[in-house]
Design an enzyme around this catalytic site. Structure first.
Site, PDB file in Angstrom:
ATOM      1  CE  LYS A  13      -2.170  -0.830   3.927  1.00 31.27           C
ATOM      2  NZ  LYS A  13      -1.540  -2.080   4.404  1.00 31.27           N
ATOM      3  NE  ARG A  88      -3.728  -0.842  10.526  1.00 30.50           N
ATOM      4  CZ  ARG A  88      -2.664  -0.281   9.939  1.00 30.50           C
ATOM      5  NH1 ARG A  88      -2.711   0.944   9.487  1.00 30.50           N
ATOM      6  NH2 ARG A  88      -1.557  -0.962   9.793  1.00 30.50           N
ATOM      7  NE  ARG A 130       7.330  -3.022   6.405  1.00 31.96           N
ATOM      8  CZ  ARG A 130       6.007  -2.818   6.398  1.00 31.96           C
ATOM      9  NH1 ARG A 130       5.431  -2.225   5.369  1.00 31.96           N
ATOM     10  NH2 ARG A 130       5.261  -3.205   7.390  1.00 31.96           N
ATOM     11  NE  ARG A 136       7.089  -0.626  10.236  1.00 30.89           N
ATOM     12  CZ  ARG A 136       5.896  -0.500   9.670  1.00 30.89           C
ATOM     13  NH1 ARG A 136       5.782   0.045   8.480  1.00 30.89           N
ATOM     14  NH2 ARG A 136       4.820  -0.925  10.291  1.00 30.89           N
ATOM     15  NE  ARG A 147       2.293  -4.371  11.938  1.00 29.13           N
ATOM     16  CZ  ARG A 147       3.247  -4.264  11.019  1.00 29.13           C
ATOM     17  NH1 ARG A 147       4.387  -4.897  11.175  1.00 29.13           N
ATOM     18  NH2 ARG A 147       3.055  -3.513   9.966  1.00 29.13           N
TER      19      ARG A 147
HETATM   20  P1  AMP Z   1       1.346   0.837   9.404  1.00 23.74           P
HETATM   21  O1  AMP Z   1       2.607   1.543   9.079  1.00 23.74           O
HETATM   22  O2  AMP Z   1       0.179   1.343   8.583  1.00 23.74           O
HETATM   23  O3  AMP Z   1       1.458  -0.663   9.337  1.00 23.74           O
HETATM   24  O4  AMP Z   1       0.987   1.204  10.916  1.00 23.74           O
HETATM   25  C1  AMP Z   1       1.862   0.897  11.980  1.00 23.74           C
HETATM   26  C2  AMP Z   1       1.093   0.873  13.289  1.00 23.74           C
HETATM   27  O5  AMP Z   1       0.495   2.158  13.535  1.00 23.74           O
HETATM   28  C3  AMP Z   1      -0.065  -0.099  13.345  1.00 23.74           C
HETATM   29  O6  AMP Z   1       0.345  -1.420  13.657  1.00 23.74           O
HETATM   30  C4  AMP Z   1      -0.918   0.521  14.444  1.00 23.74           C
HETATM   31  O7  AMP Z   1      -0.376   0.295  15.724  1.00 23.74           O
HETATM   32  C5  AMP Z   1      -0.775   2.007  14.153  1.00 23.74           C
HETATM   33  N1  AMP Z   1      -1.815   2.474  13.202  1.00 23.74           N
HETATM   34  C6  AMP Z   1      -1.626   2.966  11.946  1.00 23.74           C
HETATM   35  N2  AMP Z   1      -2.793   3.286  11.374  1.00 23.74           N
HETATM   36  C7  AMP Z   1      -3.761   2.987  12.272  1.00 23.74           C
HETATM   37  C8  AMP Z   1      -5.183   3.062  12.270  1.00 23.74           C
HETATM   38  N3  AMP Z   1      -5.869   3.530  11.211  1.00 23.74           N
HETATM   39  N4  AMP Z   1      -5.837   2.659  13.392  1.00 23.74           N
HETATM   40  C9  AMP Z   1      -5.181   2.206  14.466  1.00 23.74           C
HETATM   41  N5  AMP Z   1      -3.849   2.084  14.533  1.00 23.74           N
HETATM   42  C10 AMP Z   1      -3.130   2.460  13.456  1.00 23.74           C
END
Ligand code: AMP
Length: 195
Positions: A13, A88, A130, A136, A147
């Site tokens: 994404k 989400r 990654r 990360r 996740r």
């Molecule tokens: P991502 O980089 O999109 O995988 O996001 C990393 C982390 O940020 C996720 O595992 C959540 O802990 C938090 N996060 C990001 N976007 C959201 C969202 N829309 N709702 C809740 N937590 C989020």
């Protein structure tokens, strides 16, 4: 063009959103990136989000919703945006819908929700790569598994949610970055005449 990108972590994404944002000159709003920037800068938002992120859990809806609603009200989002990692949960999707329907705000509804489909095997392969490149803390194997569970429990229902609204576009996320990019642009061009 107002897009949301759905799909499990590692589905591509962020990469695709970055490219489409350049092509269409609209902001790429990635909630995970905003949280990570806040963690790095040591802000209050970063402190609140970090405990959830480190475990691979979702940051509470009210925190994320307030942050995204503020962000898409900024002037650079007036002509469109690409939301990556939001919504989400169904509550987040409903909050976005309510905002986009508010008559006082000159925003149009969503043009499409792109759902990136990819095999679990390919996901793990990408997430391991990654983890090596980006270091990360939430790309460690058990956290990745968690996740994915969180994704299946909370985020997957959004596929039906957007399908019912008639805006779901399924994207085959397998293959090279350029191949996936071409597929996305082809399927959106069929739907939207002028981005
Ligand atoms: P991502 O980089 O999109 O995988 O996001 C990393 C982390 O940020 C996720 O595992 C959540 O802990 C938090 N996060 C990001 N976007 C959201 C969202 N829309 N709702 C809740 N937590 C989020």
């Amino acid at each position: 063009m107002r897009l949301v990108l759905l799909g499990p972590p590692g589905a591509g994404k962020g990469t695709q959103a970055g490219q489409l944002s350049k092509v269409w000159s609209i902001p790429h709003v990635a909630t995970g990136d905003i949280f990570r920037a806040n963690v790095r800068e040591g802000t209050e938002l970063g402190r609140r989000a970090k405990q959830y992120m480190d475990r691979g859990d979702l940051v509470p809806d009210e925190v994320v919703i307030a942050m995204v609603m503020d962000r898409i009200t900024e002037s650079d989002c007036a002509d469109g945006f690409i939301l990556d990692g939001f919504p989400r949960t169904v509550a987040q999707a409903e909050a976005l819908d309510r905002r986009l329907r508010r008559p006082s705000v000159p925003q149009e509804p969503l043009d499409a929700a792109l759902n990136f489909e990819i095999t679990e095997e390919e996901l793990f392969r990408r997430l391991v790569t990654r983890a090596e490149k980006e270091h990360r803390s939430d790309d460690a194997e058990e956290i990745v598994r968690h996740r994915l569970e969180v994704y299946h429990a909370n985020t997957k229902p959004l596929v039906d949610y957007y399908e019912r609204q008639g805006v779901l576009v399924v994207v085959d996320g397998m293959g090279s970055i350029d191949e996936v990019n071409r597929r996305i642009r082809d399927s959106l061009e069929e739907r939207v005449t002028s981005p």
